[in-house]
Scaffold this active site. Structure first.
Site, short mmCIF file in Angstrom:
data_model
loop_
_atom_site.label_atom_id
_atom_site.label_comp_id
_atom_site.label_asym_id
_atom_site.label_seq_id
_atom_site.Cartn_x
_atom_site.Cartn_y
_atom_site.Cartn_z
N GLU A 230 33.01 -41.58 5.32
CA GLU A 230 32.87 -41.21 3.91
C GLU A 230 32.35 -39.78 3.73
O GLU A 230 32.86 -39.02 2.92
CB GLU A 230 31.91 -42.18 3.21
CG GLU A 230 32.54 -43.51 2.82
CD GLU A 230 33.50 -43.38 1.65
OE1 GLU A 230 33.51 -42.32 1.00
OE2 GLU A 230 34.24 -44.34 1.40
N SER A 231 31.30 -39.44 4.46
CA SER A 231 30.59 -38.20 4.16
C SER A 231 30.22 -37.38 5.38
O SER A 231 29.50 -36.39 5.26
CB SER A 231 29.30 -38.53 3.39
OG SER A 231 28.45 -39.34 4.21
#
Length: 423
Positions: A127-128
């Site tokens: 995700e990040s």
């Protein structure tokens, strides 16, 4: 010797042997004990092996994850393509481990506590890149890239001073709650749930329905989904495969808590004399660090400095609760008109109320940042107007105006007025 005497002689010799005793009875006893109490090994392979580490006794959190990976291996081209990408970027996992170090133990513990697949602890990698302050063009934020809508639905605090999407505790709870719901929504299919986390449950449900109607397979790899989502699950599977097969080096992270939670039931501004930079890493949810205002009621501090921060936190001076002015939108109102009436900018008004556009509706309640929130700051050794202004996110010009002075000179121990505004 007569033949008849031979049997008699043999019998006498046998009797003499039976009556004889060892010259060292102690060593004989020890010999028997050694034979009966000590294990006998016929080969090296018969010897017991040393105890193998378990997930919780391992020294490394990555290995703790590796021992519990359960998703089936995949040879799908999209997975293999991502595996090759990882292998061609060997330094990537070094960057990931550095970023993940403060958070990974907690993530793994929460996933285990809920009885969820350990692969979910790897999702912030996808995700990040384990960047707690990551922000997307779709307004998703934090390790788990939560949108404001999903975050608020699961109880995450979002206000002008604190964004719980960037708080490890709140964001992890919301993300795992959401994933648990999606898992149930898609009848226990984790690949569908993870894809829905990325692109929305509606799109995944529609793709499944379309394939079913066309008589096609409905597994994840058979679905027609947005390009980003088609590669989203393979990224996770590829990272898990490389970890499970130990084909790539994941720099070790200590398998122990990196922080503890301190109760923080008051609004404070961290004083200069403490090194609060390390707290900024663990508490990125506070938007205007070192102002800890309107937060979640906890502060994460390094585990190895727990006592030091407990003593420091007990001496933090509380700020008064922030008071916000409310205005109800009436016919003919606009953001620009309301902003002008109250001496703020449209940008401040939108940011303060988490508005994505200038559209407002009659009856809607807007919050206005109060400009009357004042802090009395005592000048300390080494302070300057520039340093104080930078610490509190204000200008030197405003600092001088608030304190009615026309020069930059400060006196040790004097009190300065600082007006806090919304970020």
């Amino acid at each position: 010797m007569p033949a008849r005497t031979l049997p008699l002689l043999i019998m006498l010799l046998l009797l003499a042997g039976c009556n004889s005793t060892p010259t060292d009875s102690t060593s004989a006893d020890e010999g028997v004990t050694s034979q009966t109490n000590q294990p006998r090994y016929t080969s090296a392979s018969d010897r017991p092996l040393p105890a193998l580490p378990t997930p919780h006794t391992s020294d490394d959190v990555w290995q703790r994850i590796r021992m519990q990976l359960s998703f089936a291996s995949s040879t799908h081209p999209r997975v293999l393509k991502r595996v090759n990408w990882y292998l061609q970027h060997p330094n990537y996992m070094h960057t990931i481990s550095n970023r993940a170090e403060p958070y990974l133990y907690y993530l793994v513990s929460e996933v285990e506590r809920r009885g969820l697949p350990i692969e979910l602890a790897l999702m912030p990698l996808i995700e990040s890149d384990f960047n707690a302050q990551a922000y997307s063009e779709k307004h998703a934020s934090g390790l788990w890239q939560l949108t404001p809508l999903i975050a608020k639905h699961y109880g995450v605090t979002i206000n002008p001073w604190f964004d719980g999407r960037q708080d490890l505790i709140q964001s992890t709870g919301a993300a795992l709650d959401f994933l648990t719901y999606l898992h149930q929504r898609f009848d226990g299919d984790w690949y569908h749930a993870i894809a829905a986390y990325n692109t929305g449950e509606g799109r995944v449900a529609t793709a499944i329905a379309n394939n079913r109607k066309a008589g096609k397979a409905t597994d994840f790899f058979s679905l027609k989904l947005p390009k980003q989502t088609r590669h989203y699950v393979p990224k996770l599977l590829a990272a898990a495969a490389l970890l499970k097969q130990q084909r790539m080096h994941f720099p070790a992270i200590d398998n122990q808590p990196a922080f503890i939670q301190l109760a923080m039931d008051k609004a404070v501004i961290l004083p200069n004399e403490h090194d609060w930079a390390e707290l900024a890493v663990l508490n990125p949810g506070f938007r205007r660090f070192p102002v800890l205002l309107s937060g979640p009621g906890h502060l994460l501090v390094p585990r190895d400095r727990e006592q030091e921060w407990q003593l420091a936190a007990a001496q933090f001076q509380a700020l008064p609760d922030t008071r916000w002015q409310q205005v109800v939108v009436r016919r003919g109102d606009s953001l620009s008109r309301i902003a002008q009436q109250h001496g703020i900018t449209v940008s401040e008004l939108r940011q303060f109320n988490q508005l994505n556009s200038n559209l407002i509706r009659i009856g809607q309640t807007l919050l206005l940042p109060s400009r009357s929130e004042k802090l009395d700051y005592v000048v300390k050794r080494g302070d300057s107007l520039w340093r104080i202004a930078r610490q509190f996110g204000v200008s030197v010009k405003d600092l001088k105006r608030w304190n009615q002075r026309d020069n930059n000179q400060l006196r040790l121990g004097e009190t300065l007025a600082i007006h806090l505004t919304a970020p």
